[in-house]
Design a protein around this motif. Structure first.
Motif, mmCIF file in Angstrom:
data_model
loop_
_atom_site.group_PDB
_atom_site.id
_atom_site.type_symbol
_atom_site.label_atom_id
_atom_site.label_comp_id
_atom_site.label_asym_id
_atom_site.label_seq_id
_atom_site.Cartn_x
_atom_site.Cartn_y
_atom_site.Cartn_z
ATOM 1 N N TYR A 296 0.828 -1.206 0.000
ATOM 2 C CA TYR A 296 0.000 0.000 0.000
ATOM 3 C C TYR A 296 0.865 1.259 0.000
ATOM 4 O O TYR A 296 0.567 2.229 -0.706
ATOM 5 C CB TYR A 296 -0.946 -0.009 1.204
ATOM 6 C CG TYR A 296 -2.104 -0.961 1.037
ATOM 7 C CD1 TYR A 296 -3.285 -0.550 0.423
ATOM 8 C CD2 TYR A 296 -2.017 -2.285 1.471
ATOM 9 C CE1 TYR A 296 -4.349 -1.424 0.248
ATOM 10 C CE2 TYR A 296 -3.079 -3.168 1.305
ATOM 11 C CZ TYR A 296 -4.240 -2.726 0.690
ATOM 12 O OH TYR A 296 -5.286 -3.595 0.525
ATOM 13 N N VAL B 104 -4.102 0.425 -7.161
ATOM 14 C CA VAL B 104 -4.661 1.644 -6.585
ATOM 15 C C VAL B 104 -4.676 2.724 -7.657
ATOM 16 O O VAL B 104 -3.641 3.016 -8.268
ATOM 17 C CB VAL B 104 -3.855 2.121 -5.358
ATOM 18 C CG1 VAL B 104 -4.503 3.362 -4.753
ATOM 19 C CG2 VAL B 104 -3.748 1.016 -4.310
ATOM 20 N N VAL C 55 -9.485 1.197 -5.033
ATOM 21 C CA VAL C 55 -8.538 0.159 -4.624
ATOM 22 C C VAL C 55 -9.113 -1.183 -5.057
ATOM 23 O O VAL C 55 -10.274 -1.503 -4.771
ATOM 24 C CB VAL C 55 -8.306 0.166 -3.104
ATOM 25 C CG1 VAL C 55 -7.374 -0.979 -2.700
ATOM 26 C CG2 VAL C 55 -7.738 1.507 -2.659
ATOM 27 N N GLN D 149 -8.175 -5.469 -5.498
ATOM 28 C CA GLN D 149 -7.273 -6.569 -5.194
ATOM 29 C C GLN D 149 -7.734 -7.824 -5.928
ATOM 30 O O GLN D 149 -8.940 -8.054 -6.072
ATOM 31 C CB GLN D 149 -7.220 -6.845 -3.697
ATOM 32 C CG GLN D 149 -6.689 -5.688 -2.881
ATOM 33 C CD GLN D 149 -6.467 -6.062 -1.432
ATOM 34 O OE1 GLN D 149 -5.604 -6.872 -1.107
ATOM 35 N NE2 GLN D 149 -7.250 -5.462 -0.554
#
Length: 331
Positions: A225, A251, A257, A259
């Motif tokens: 991050y 990001v 964001v 994943q």
């Protein structure tokens, strides 16, 4: 949310490439048996190699019009590579020969699931580092919908100046074109500190892609991050951090964001996974998908190649990626 709009650059050229990649090319020689050290290997497979070449192949397999800017030796291996590129549907018009320098060869050892040592034979100098700025078709680079370059291309002159010139031709911080910086940190190929050149390249990129070690070189941050935030601070619109067995983090500057969880496969050779990921990432960006869909798709493409021996010839077709996503519950 979090989508990158991939457009042309105002040329109106109907023949502009979807993707132009620039940089490393060579011959991969891999043992045909996993778990065997090179000293004991008896049979090898020969494949097209080099990350930018493989990314172009991966995108072409997914239906994109792709080209490579690179150089080879004048030897039979160079001829083999150009034939392979054409066979995979990649335009090789900018893959030229360098007299006096041999086409690079790369050996690897395969110890699944996570140890794949590489041995680069790029001496006295790799031809792909002899790309000169005045030889690059900057008009075509400017017109391409996506341009992809790598950290290795910044490691030596004249490739460094040529790569930076191509980046500048894309319009710098003009975000009308998508420019991807594959951080591609190969310490054995550098003779000086890479950080200043990574910083210069990031100033022109809209997307940065790398693993935590590569992010550390580019930004000083390796925690995913923190690395993503540092890449955004350096100027990119989308930061993609590949975390291996922990999946992928992306990001976007707008706050999105995304994943992607790892896809379970029996790993055979992990070396081509990142290149498959890159080609599929470009495909998703060109399609205008949102960030989550892009990284899920690219992650699945990488997993497919990790389950296969080769790199270039292992790049998946779209129906193969969709099948894996379907099994994983993706869309």
């Amino acid at each position: 949310m979090g989508g990158l709009t991939v457009t042309g650059t105002g040329t109106g050229d109907p023949f502009a490439f979807d993707l132009i990649t620039m940089g490393r090319i060579g011959v991969d020689l891999y043992p045909l048996t996993t778990g065997v050290p090179l000293a004991e290997a008896e049979t090898f497979g020969r494949f097209l190699g080099g990350s930018p070449a493989n990314v172009a192949v991966a995108a072409a397999r997914l239906g994109r019009r792709a080209a490579l800017i690179s150089r080879t030796g004048t030897d039979p291996f160079g001829a083999y590579l150009r034939t392979e590129l054409r066979g995979f549907g990649v335009d090789d018009r900018w893959v030229t020969e360098v007299p006096g320098l041999p086409t690079p060869i790369t050996f690897c050892e395969m110890f699944p699931p996570d140890r794949f040592p590489l041995y680069f034979y790029r001496l006295p100098k790799a031809p792909d580092l002899e790309i000169a700025a005045d030889e690059v078709d900057l008009e075509s680079v400017r017109a391409a919908r996506v341009f992809w370059m790598t950290g290795t291309g910044l490691s030596e002159e004249p490739s460094r100046t040529a790569t930076l010139a191509a980046l500048e031709a894309r319009g710098g911080r003009d975000r009308s074109a998508t420019t991807v910086f594959d951080l591609d940190w190969r310490p054995m190929l550098w003779r000086e500190k890479p950080e200043p050149y990574y910083e210069r390249a990031l100033a022109h990129a809209t997307v940065a892609v790398g693993n935590p070690e590569e992010c550390q070189i580019a930004t000083g941050e390796s925690e995913p991050y923190a690395a993503a935030r540092a890449l955004l601070a350096a100027g990119v619109e989308l930061a993609v951090v590949k975390r291996g067995a922990d999946g992928v983090l992306a990001v976007h500057r707008d706050g999105t964001v995304a994943q992607a969880a790892p896809v379970a496969v029996d790993v055979v050779n992990g070396l081509g996974a990142g290149d498959a990921f890159g080609g599929a990432l470009c495909h998703g960006l060109l399609a205008g998908w949102d960030v989550e869909r892009v990284v899920r798709y690219a992650n699945a493409a990488g997993a497919i190649v990790a389950s296969r021996l080769a790199c270039s010839s292992a790049m998946p077709f779209s129906h193969e990626v969709e099948e894996v996503l379907g099994r994983a519950g993706g869309v």
